[in-house]
Scaffold this motif. Sequence first.
Motif, short mmCIF file in Angstrom:
data_model
loop_
_atom_site.label_atom_id
_atom_site.label_comp_id
_atom_site.label_asym_id
_atom_site.label_seq_id
_atom_site.Cartn_x
_atom_site.Cartn_y
_atom_site.Cartn_z
N ILE A 33 16.81 1.37 14.35
CA ILE A 33 17.88 1.70 13.41
C ILE A 33 19.19 1.98 14.14
O ILE A 33 20.08 2.63 13.60
N THR A 34 19.30 1.48 15.36
CA THR A 34 20.53 1.69 16.12
C THR A 34 21.73 1.16 15.34
O THR A 34 21.75 0.00 14.91
N GLY A 35 22.72 2.02 15.13
CA GLY A 35 23.93 1.60 14.44
C GLY A 35 23.83 1.57 12.94
O GLY A 35 24.73 1.05 12.26
N ARG A 36 22.77 2.10 12.36
CA ARG A 36 22.64 2.11 10.91
C ARG A 36 21.90 3.37 10.47
O ARG A 36 21.36 4.12 11.27
N ASN A 37 21.93 3.62 9.16
CA ASN A 37 21.23 4.78 8.61
C ASN A 37 19.73 4.54 8.60
O ASN A 37 19.25 3.41 8.74
N LYS A 38 18.98 5.61 8.38
CA LYS A 38 17.53 5.50 8.31
C LYS A 38 17.11 4.65 7.10
O LYS A 38 17.82 4.56 6.10
N PHE A 39 15.92 4.04 7.22
CA PHE A 39 15.34 3.37 6.07
C PHE A 39 15.01 4.44 5.02
O PHE A 39 14.79 5.60 5.35
N LYS A 40 14.93 4.00 3.76
CA LYS A 40 14.67 4.96 2.69
C LYS A 40 13.43 4.57 1.91
O LYS A 40 13.21 3.40 1.61
N ALA A 41 12.62 5.59 1.58
CA ALA A 41 11.41 5.38 0.79
C ALA A 41 11.30 6.50 -0.25
O ALA A 41 11.92 7.56 -0.11
N VAL A 42 10.52 6.26 -1.28
CA VAL A 42 10.31 7.24 -2.34
C VAL A 42 8.82 7.55 -2.45
O VAL A 42 7.99 6.63 -2.50
N PHE A 43 8.51 8.84 -2.49
CA PHE A 43 7.13 9.29 -2.69
C PHE A 43 7.03 9.87 -4.10
O PHE A 43 7.65 10.89 -4.41
N ASP A 44 6.25 9.21 -4.96
CA ASP A 44 6.17 9.64 -6.36
C ASP A 44 5.06 10.64 -6.62
O ASP A 44 4.76 10.97 -7.77
N GLY A 45 4.45 11.13 -5.56
CA GLY A 45 3.33 12.05 -5.70
C GLY A 45 2.00 11.43 -5.36
O GLY A 45 1.02 12.12 -5.11
N PHE A 46 1.98 10.08 -5.31
CA PHE A 46 0.75 9.36 -4.98
C PHE A 46 1.01 8.21 -4.01
O PHE A 46 0.21 7.94 -3.12
N VAL A 47 2.13 7.50 -4.19
CA VAL A 47 2.41 6.30 -3.41
C VAL A 47 3.78 6.42 -2.75
O VAL A 47 4.72 6.95 -3.34
N VAL A 48 3.87 5.90 -1.50
CA VAL A 48 5.15 5.84 -0.80
C VAL A 48 5.63 4.40 -0.85
O VAL A 48 4.94 3.48 -0.39
N GLU A 49 6.84 4.18 -1.42
CA GLU A 49 7.37 2.83 -1.59
C GLU A 49 8.79 2.70 -1.06
O GLU A 49 9.60 3.61 -1.20
N VAL A 50 9.06 1.53 -0.47
CA VAL A 50 10.41 1.17 -0.04
C VAL A 50 10.93 0.15 -1.05
O VAL A 50 10.27 -0.86 -1.32
N HIS A 51 12.12 0.40 -1.61
CA HIS A 51 12.64 -0.45 -2.68
C HIS A 51 13.71 -1.43 -2.22
O HIS A 51 13.83 -2.51 -2.79
N ASP A 52 14.49 -1.07 -1.22
CA ASP A 52 15.56 -1.94 -0.76
C ASP A 52 14.98 -3.14 0.00
O ASP A 52 14.19 -2.97 0.93
N GLU A 53 15.39 -4.34 -0.38
CA GLU A 53 14.80 -5.55 0.20
C GLU A 53 15.10 -5.69 1.68
O GLU A 53 14.23 -6.10 2.46
N SER A 54 16.32 -5.34 2.10
CA SER A 54 16.64 -5.44 3.53
C SER A 54 15.81 -4.46 4.35
O SER A 54 15.37 -4.78 5.46
N ASP A 55 15.58 -3.25 3.81
CA ASP A 55 14.72 -2.28 4.48
C ASP A 55 13.28 -2.81 4.55
O ASP A 55 12.60 -2.67 5.58
N MET A 56 12.82 -3.41 3.45
CA MET A 56 11.47 -3.97 3.42
C MET A 56 11.28 -5.00 4.52
O MET A 56 10.29 -4.99 5.25
N LYS A 57 12.27 -5.89 4.66
CA LYS A 57 12.17 -6.95 5.67
C LYS A 57 12.12 -6.38 7.08
O LYS A 57 11.31 -6.79 7.90
N GLU A 58 13.01 -5.43 7.37
CA GLU A 58 13.07 -4.87 8.72
C GLU A 58 11.83 -4.06 9.07
O GLU A 58 11.32 -4.13 10.18
N ILE A 59 11.35 -3.25 8.12
CA ILE A 59 10.16 -2.42 8.38
C ILE A 59 8.94 -3.29 8.61
O ILE A 59 8.16 -3.08 9.55
N PHE A 60 8.76 -4.30 7.74
CA PHE A 60 7.57 -5.14 7.89
C PHE A 60 7.66 -6.01 9.14
O PHE A 60 6.66 -6.20 9.85
N SER A 61 8.85 -6.53 9.42
CA SER A 61 9.01 -7.41 10.58
C SER A 61 8.85 -6.66 11.90
O SER A 61 8.55 -7.25 12.92
#
Length: 250
Positions: A33-61
């Motif tokens: 994450i050099t030069g950018r903010n942290k990735f963001k995820a939401v925990f709804d009480g049961f599941v942790v999900e990443v919604h932003d597509e660019s974050d999804m691509k970088e985390i998975f890659s």
Amino acid sequence: MTSNFTKSTTFVPIFKLKRRDLFKISLDPFPDITGRNKFKAVFDGFVVEVHDESDMKEIFSSGCYGRGSNSRSTPACLRNEKEPVELPFPVKETLVLSYEEAFFLMYFLEVLEITDAKDRILSPEELFTKFNELNSYFTRRIVAYIYLKSKNWIIRDGTKFGSDFLIYKKSIRIFHASFIVHVIEESPKSQKDLQGHHRTAENSAKDLLYLTVHPPEDDNGEKVTLDSLEKFKVTELIVRRFNFVSFKTK
């Protein structure tokens, strides 16, 4: 009569290549994450999900973390499909992280920010407590997860094979899983368990790895905290059936 082994008994893991033409290959095991903010995820009480597509691509890659909510594994935004799968109704895909993946990215790598449904940032202590409430095995699983990550394995959920994890060399998009991993607190409970686990591993051309998680020696039944995680120890046991054909005698 005496016999001499002509082949070393040194253990060599199974590394079975996949076809690579369908994916964008990335070998970087950790998100940057050099030069950018942290990735963001939401925990709804049961599941942790990443919604932003660019974050999804970088985390998975970067380490193959998570799975697409509308996919078996790789998110659709990272697959080069000639004909995308059409759903009966439009659903925005998210990247679903396991508790171990989410906690590792948030607490140990410090690249992920997790909020609740009300957009409140959650602390590591809150998540650690909540994950243990939702899964009583979380502590020993996260200890084993960190142990495997320290050896640069790519770690995926092992539910499909009745285990805790599957581990891969470099990327799930290049290699098939090398090991089926069971995280335990003591040796396998019975010979029947061992035979069942081994048959599953052998039928899928993988090796079987048991990770035994040992609590701190000074543990007096006290509640586990984040500070005490580093005091846990892990021992490993690799089980492979002896193959007589692999050895020759003179």
